[in-house]
Design a protein around this motif. Structure first.
Motif, PDB file in Angstrom:
ATOM      1  N   ALA A   2      44.157  42.974  40.739  1.00 50.01           N
ATOM      2  CA  ALA A   2      45.122  43.387  39.680  1.00 50.01           C
ATOM      3  C   ALA A   2      45.189  44.653  39.297  1.00 50.01           C
ATOM      4  CB  ALA A   2      44.836  41.963  38.590  1.00 50.01           C
ATOM      5  N   HIS A  78      35.937  44.662  31.878  1.00 47.25           N
ATOM      6  CA  HIS A  78      35.224  43.194  31.221  1.00 47.25           C
ATOM      7  C   HIS A  78      34.244  43.614  30.202  1.00 47.25           C
ATOM      8  CE1 HIS A  78      37.084  40.034  33.625  1.00 47.25           C
ATOM      9  NE2 HIS A  78      37.281  40.891  34.551  1.00 47.25           N
ATOM     10  N   GLN A  88      36.741  38.149  41.251  1.00 44.17           N
ATOM     11  CA  GLN A  88      37.697  37.296  41.566  1.00 44.17           C
ATOM     12  C   GLN A  88      38.966  38.255  41.961  1.00 44.17           C
ATOM     13  OE1 GLN A  88      37.300  33.885  41.558  1.00 44.17           O
ATOM     14  NE2 GLN A  88      35.518  34.660  41.656  1.00 44.17           N
ATOM     15  N   THR A  89      40.097  37.648  42.132  1.00 44.75           N
ATOM     16  CA  THR A  89      41.316  38.514  42.492  1.00 44.75           C
ATOM     17  C   THR A  89      41.675  39.328  41.239  1.00 44.75           C
ATOM     18  OG1 THR A  89      42.641  36.656  42.083  1.00 44.75           O
ATOM     19  CG2 THR A  89      42.127  37.195  44.554  1.00 44.75           C
ATOM     20  N   HIS A  90      41.409  38.886  40.191  1.00 44.36           N
ATOM     21  CA  HIS A  90      41.495  39.578  38.879  1.00 44.36           C
ATOM     22  C   HIS A  90      41.245  41.015  39.071  1.00 44.36           C
ATOM     23  CE1 HIS A  90      40.501  40.955  34.652  1.00 44.36           C
ATOM     24  NE2 HIS A  90      41.858  40.644  34.518  1.00 44.36           N
ATOM     25  N   CYS A  91      39.764  41.351  39.642  1.00 42.48           N
ATOM     26  CA  CYS A  91      39.528  42.629  39.679  1.00 42.48           C
ATOM     27  C   CYS A  91      39.540  42.769  41.253  1.00 42.48           C
ATOM     28  CB  CYS A  91      38.238  42.771  38.943  1.00 42.48           C
ATOM     29  SG  CYS A  91      38.475  42.809  37.152  1.00 42.48           S
ATOM     30  N   ARG A 222      49.604  29.854  40.462  1.00 40.42           N
ATOM     31  CA  ARG A 222      48.451  28.887  39.872  1.00 40.42           C
ATOM     32  C   ARG A 222      48.507  27.650  39.852  1.00 40.42           C
ATOM     33  NH1 ARG A 222      45.435  31.848  36.161  1.00 40.42           N
ATOM     34  NH2 ARG A 222      44.835  29.647  35.193  1.00 40.42           N
ATOM     35  N   ARG A 411      43.381  36.593  30.134  1.00 37.50           N
ATOM     36  CA  ARG A 411      42.302  37.500  31.142  1.00 37.50           C
ATOM     37  C   ARG A 411      43.374  37.701  32.557  1.00 37.50           C
ATOM     38  NH1 ARG A 411      37.737  34.867  28.406  1.00 37.50           N
ATOM     39  NH2 ARG A 411      37.128  36.403  27.136  1.00 37.50           N
ATOM     40  N   ASP A 412      44.000  36.491  32.693  1.00 43.01           N
ATOM     41  CA  ASP A 412      44.679  36.506  34.092  1.00 43.01           C
ATOM     42  C   ASP A 412      45.646  37.628  34.203  1.00 43.01           C
ATOM     43  OD1 ASP A 412      44.677  34.583  36.269  1.00 43.01           O
ATOM     44  OD2 ASP A 412      46.866  35.315  35.906  1.00 43.01           O
ATOM     45  N   ARG A 413      46.306  38.103  32.989  1.00 39.68           N
ATOM     46  CA  ARG A 413      46.890  39.144  33.251  1.00 39.68           C
ATOM     47  C   ARG A 413      46.519  40.560  33.091  1.00 39.68           C
ATOM     48  NH1 ARG A 413      52.374  36.871  32.926  1.00 39.68           N
ATOM     49  NH2 ARG A 413      53.206  38.753  32.731  1.00 39.68           N
ATOM     50  N   GLY A 414      45.004  40.534  32.716  1.00 35.01           N
ATOM     51  CA  GLY A 414      44.445  41.875  32.367  1.00 35.01           C
ATOM     52  C   GLY A 414      44.627  42.175  30.968  1.00 35.01           C
TER      53      GLY A 414
END
Ligand SMILES: [Zn+2]
Ligand SMILES: [Zn+2]
Length: 501
Positions: A2, A78, A88-91, A222, A411-414
């Motif tokens: 992301a 974070h 995770q794919t978030h980062c 999701r 958090r998912d969207r940063g």
């Protein structure tokens, strides 16, 4: 992967070569275990997670430089969780390194993509599908640096092609889980952006009535899995009680195209050539001691522009460990948090985050620290009721209380830190700017929440209704970006923020 979240604002002297470490939050059984890794070990492991299997060295090396640059500019993302980046794919996804990925990390050790002497804002995705994307089309309001433009990519040549048939009932389930209300009657593409990707879709029968192509990917991913709609480059047609998506590419398409890099390497391009193709105008270099230890340059001629002599790497945000220092405890006394039952263990980190961000804003704005009442909602519906705004606004101040969308969504969207900062700015400035157009207050909140310059292009300032009753996430992002530009244009002329009008 992301996009980047917070820009660290503190600075520290450069670390010695080889001593650079990064704290990774490894998700295990629903909670994060913090692992500290030397930078190059981490790069080797992320390469194993993000590269295409069987990639040639030049492809792995180009991605290694992108991964290291992303890591450098997103360090502390974070911070509130007590580590730098998650796995995770978030980062960035981490796997067990192999000989090829370790070799690529070491072959490019300490190399970063630089733009104007500082680490560039880089992204990468599995495949751009033949045409790259620019950041603001994916993350409304994001800056579009010149090296992240929309351009054709003959590297991946449109690979992979994909198609998915989704039953209307499954889509309904995904939308309901994503906070939409009503019954889906039809789904239609309304507009495409300059990269050809789906910009907006109409959701007949649902509220909100529109969604962006990227958000559709997220909402469907999701609930039903991310393998169905792999990118926002798709055509859509209805077939009976189902919708058929056919598209190409995988991921957001911004920056380096991993599949493209693999094919270009197979055609003989070097890592530097691949990076120049996906990030034109950037250079490859390093920061820290190696830079200052480089042989002294010849004295520059008198007319040469001043050279940037020292580049300070971003330092981690202040640690988000569970122990709150004494001073923070005193400061936290006037922070009142209301959390949903399932998130009570977040109280410590969230309270620290509020105290830290409020302190930074107090200094930037020159106002006294306000008392903060903040409520986190456990569903998008609950947020919409309390905030009196659509879920995608993520945060609002109502009756002097900050309302936040669910933490998982933020958090998912940063967007956790940024959304929180924006609402804190509202608490601090709205009282001083009551009679002004809404864009002044929104512009102030966006500007002070993320003051790195956006270049402030000349734009039409948004109408109050565009900010107060946004019709879609895309429209709101656009209005936010214009509010910020309008505000920034006036404050960068060293005018006091209270005088913006
Ligand atoms: Zn993350
Ligand atoms: Zn591509």
């Amino acid at each position: 992967m992301a996009r980047g979240g917070v820009q660290p604002r503190t600075t520290q002297p450069p670390a010695p070569i080889g001593s650079d470490t990064i704290r990774i939050g490894v998700l295990k059984n629903g909670s994060y275990e913090v692992v500290t890794l030397p930078m190059e070990v981490y790069v080797g492991r992320v390469l194993a997670g993000e590269a295409a299997p069987g990639s040639l060295p030049a492809s792995l090396e180009s991605l290694a430089v992108a991964i290291r640059t992303y890591t450098t500019t997103n360090r502390g993302r974070h911070g509130a969780d007590g580590f730098d980046l998650c796995d995770q794919t978030h980062c960035q996804v981490m796997r067990t390194a192999n000989v090829a990925t370790e070799r690529a990390a070491l072959a490019t050790a300490e190399q970063l993509l630089l733009y104007k002497g500082a680490p560039a804002t880089v992204f990468y995705s599995a495949s751009c599908g033949g045409r790259s994307e620019k950041p603001s089309n994916v993350w409304p309001g994001a800056d579009d640096p010149p090296y992240l433009s929309v351009h054709d990519d003959d590297g991946c040549g449109g690979f992979p092609m994909w198609s998915a048939e989704l039953a209307a009932a499954d889509l309904q389930r995904a939308f309901t889980a994503g906070g939409f209300t009503g019954t889906l009657r039809d789904l239609r593409v309304l507009a495409r952006n300059d990269s050809g990707r789906v910009a907006r879709l109409a959701l007949d029968g649902l509220t909100p009535r529109e969604i962006s192509g990227q958000d559709l990917r997220m909402v469907v991913g999701r609930a039903l899995g991310f393998q169905h709609i792999q990118s926002a480059s798709f055509d859509l047609r209805r077939s009976g009680r189902a919708f058929r998506f056919s598209g190409h590419g995988a991921g957001h398409g911004v920056g380096l195209c991993v599949i493209g890099s693999m094919k270009l390497a197979a055609q003989g391009e070097s890592a530097a050539q691949i990076l120049a193709r996906y990030f034109p105008g950037t250079t490859i270099g390093s920061l820290g001691p190696r830079l200052s230890a480089a042989p002294a340059e010849k004295p520059s001629v008198a007319t040469a522009p001043p050279r940037e002599t020292r580049v300070v790497p971003p330092a981690p945000a202040s640690p988000g460990t569970a122990t709150v220092s004494d001073i923070d405890a005193i400061r936290a006394a006037d922070v009142q948090l209301t959390l949903p039952e399932g998130s009570v263990e977040e109280r410590g980190v969230l309270s620290q985050l509020v105290v830290r961000e409020r302190q930074a804003l107090v200094q930037a704005l020159g106002v006294p620290a306000p008392r903060v009442r903040l409520r986190v909602h456990d569903s998008t519906e609950a947020y919409e009721r309390a905030a009196r705004r659509p879920w995608f606004t993520l945060g609002a101040v109502v009756d002097n209380e900050v309302q936040l969308a669910p933490l998982w969504l933020l958090r998912d969207r940063g967007m956790l830190e940024r959304t929180l900062r924006r609402q804190l700015v509202h608490l601090m400035v709205d009282g001083e700017l009551p009679a002004k157009p809404a864009w002044v207050r929104e512009g102030a909140s966006i500007y002070f929440a993320d003051p790195a310059s956006s270049g402030a292009p000349r734009v039409v300032c948004p109408q109050d209704r565009e900010l107060q009753s946004p019709v879609s996430l895309g429209a709101l992002g656009d209005a936010f970006a214009r509010a910020r530009s309008c505000f920034e244009r006036q404050v960068t002329g060293s005018r006091d923020w209270r005088k913006v009008r």
